[in-house]
Scaffold this motif. Structure first.
Motif, mmCIF file in Angstrom:
data_model
loop_
_atom_site.group_PDB
_atom_site.id
_atom_site.type_symbol
_atom_site.label_atom_id
_atom_site.label_comp_id
_atom_site.label_asym_id
_atom_site.label_seq_id
_atom_site.Cartn_x
_atom_site.Cartn_y
_atom_site.Cartn_z
ATOM 1 N N LEU A 75 0.831 -1.200 0.000
ATOM 2 C CA LEU A 75 0.000 0.000 0.000
ATOM 3 C C LEU A 75 0.864 1.248 0.000
ATOM 4 O O LEU A 75 0.645 2.178 -0.792
ATOM 5 N N LYS A 76 1.840 1.282 0.877
ATOM 6 C CA LYS A 76 2.751 2.434 0.942
ATOM 7 C C LYS A 76 3.478 2.644 -0.377
ATOM 8 O O LYS A 76 3.573 3.768 -0.885
ATOM 9 N N ASN A 77 3.980 1.562 -0.967
ATOM 10 C CA ASN A 77 4.723 1.674 -2.219
ATOM 11 C C ASN A 77 3.838 2.144 -3.374
ATOM 12 O O ASN A 77 4.287 2.919 -4.231
ATOM 13 N N GLU A 78 2.597 1.690 -3.410
ATOM 14 C CA GLU A 78 1.683 2.108 -4.464
ATOM 15 C C GLU A 78 1.398 3.611 -4.364
ATOM 16 O O GLU A 78 1.353 4.322 -5.376
ATOM 17 N N ILE A 79 1.207 4.090 -3.139
ATOM 18 C CA ILE A 79 0.980 5.521 -2.932
ATOM 19 C C ILE A 79 2.184 6.332 -3.403
ATOM 20 O O ILE A 79 2.051 7.312 -4.143
ATOM 21 N N LEU A 80 3.379 5.911 -2.987
ATOM 22 C CA LEU A 80 4.592 6.643 -3.353
ATOM 23 C C LEU A 80 4.827 6.609 -4.859
ATOM 24 O O LEU A 80 5.247 7.616 -5.445
ATOM 25 N N GLN A 81 4.573 5.473 -5.481
ATOM 26 C CA GLN A 81 4.787 5.351 -6.918
ATOM 27 C C GLN A 81 3.870 6.280 -7.697
ATOM 28 O O GLN A 81 4.265 6.879 -8.703
#
Length: 257
Positions: free
Chosen positions: A243-249
């Motif tokens: 979830l965190k990585n998708e937001i940052l991407q």
């Protein structure tokens, strides 16, 4: 980097911020976002995003709540500019909402001329009051008082369709979330901005954004119970990291995560 409380809201400012995030959490759990969403928000701050998390007390008038949250956010932003970091006023602003926080961001983007570089909606929920509040139907309040949220779920959909002005949006649906209504929101936003709305489906449930980093420690003897516990904890951590990585991407496609 430590949390600061400013005007009843919670603020996390990295040394050289690259953008500002206005975060609104879900009903009840959104009242202490610096605790309930701590890991996720601190992970975003570590990547250079200034976080302003505005808590709220749940009432039936969601429109009034959204107006209050926007006013508080803008006042806090001015305070930070004057007292902490002058350059923050020129940074792009993104909204992130979870559950009811999505609805509040949608109302903000429909009833104000707020400038947003984009919004991220996690596990959008727009239930009527009889479904949103546990045991409401058993209490018979609806028959006596004819209570409903303002705006109602149907009215909220109409408002978004007619008035929502934020063009870039990321919608995140979590696969084990049984109260998620992201697909209905996707249909509305896609009709308005067909090439500017993204939908991402990730593993997790409605409480995944509230997860905390888990460190597993076994005893002297590694038992089958330890294996199950480690698998379960790793699964929770992986969902939260994804979830965190998708937001940052989405916020910054070129950023190294």
């Amino acid at each position: 980097m430590e949390w600061q409380e400013i005007s009843g809201s919670f603020v996390l400012i990295p040394k050289s911020p690259i953008a500002v995030i206005h975060f609104i959490g879900g009903a009840f759990i959104g009242s202490i976002p610096n605790f309930t969403y701590r890991w996720l928000l601190e992970a975003l701050a570590k990547k250079g995003y200034a976080v302003i998390a505005t808590p709220f007390v749940i009432t039936l008038d969601h429109l009034a709540i959204s107006h209050d949250l926007l006013n508080r956010f803008e006042n806090i932003l001015k305070s930070i500019k004057n007292n902490i970091y002058a350059g923050i006023i020129n940074l792009p602003v993104y909204g992130i909402g979870h559950s009811m926080g999505c609805k509040l961001h949608l109302l903000i983007g429909s009833f104000s001329t707020v400038e947003r570089a984009g919004n991220i909606f996690i596990s959008f929920n727009n239930y009527p009051i009889k479904q949103a509040i546990p045991f409401f139907e058993q209490l018979n309040f609806h028959d006596i008082f004819d209570l409903e949220f303002t705006p109602s779920p149907n009215k909220t959909q109409d408002i978004i369709q007619k008035n929502y002005i934020v063009r870039h949006n990321l919608l995140i649906k979590l696969t084990q979330d049984n109260i998620d209504e992201t697909i209905s929101l996707m249909k509305i936003l896609h009709r308005k901005y067909p090439n500017l709305v993204a939908l991402q489906t990730l593993s997790g449930n409605h409480l995944t954004p509230l997860g905390q980093e888990v460190s597993f420690k076994s005893g002297n003897i590694f038992t089958p119970i330890d294996v199950i516990q480690q698998w379960f904890q790793n699964k929770l951590s992986n969902d939260l990291y994804d979830l965190k990585n998708e937001i940052l991407q989405w916020l910054n496609p070129g950023q190294i995560i």
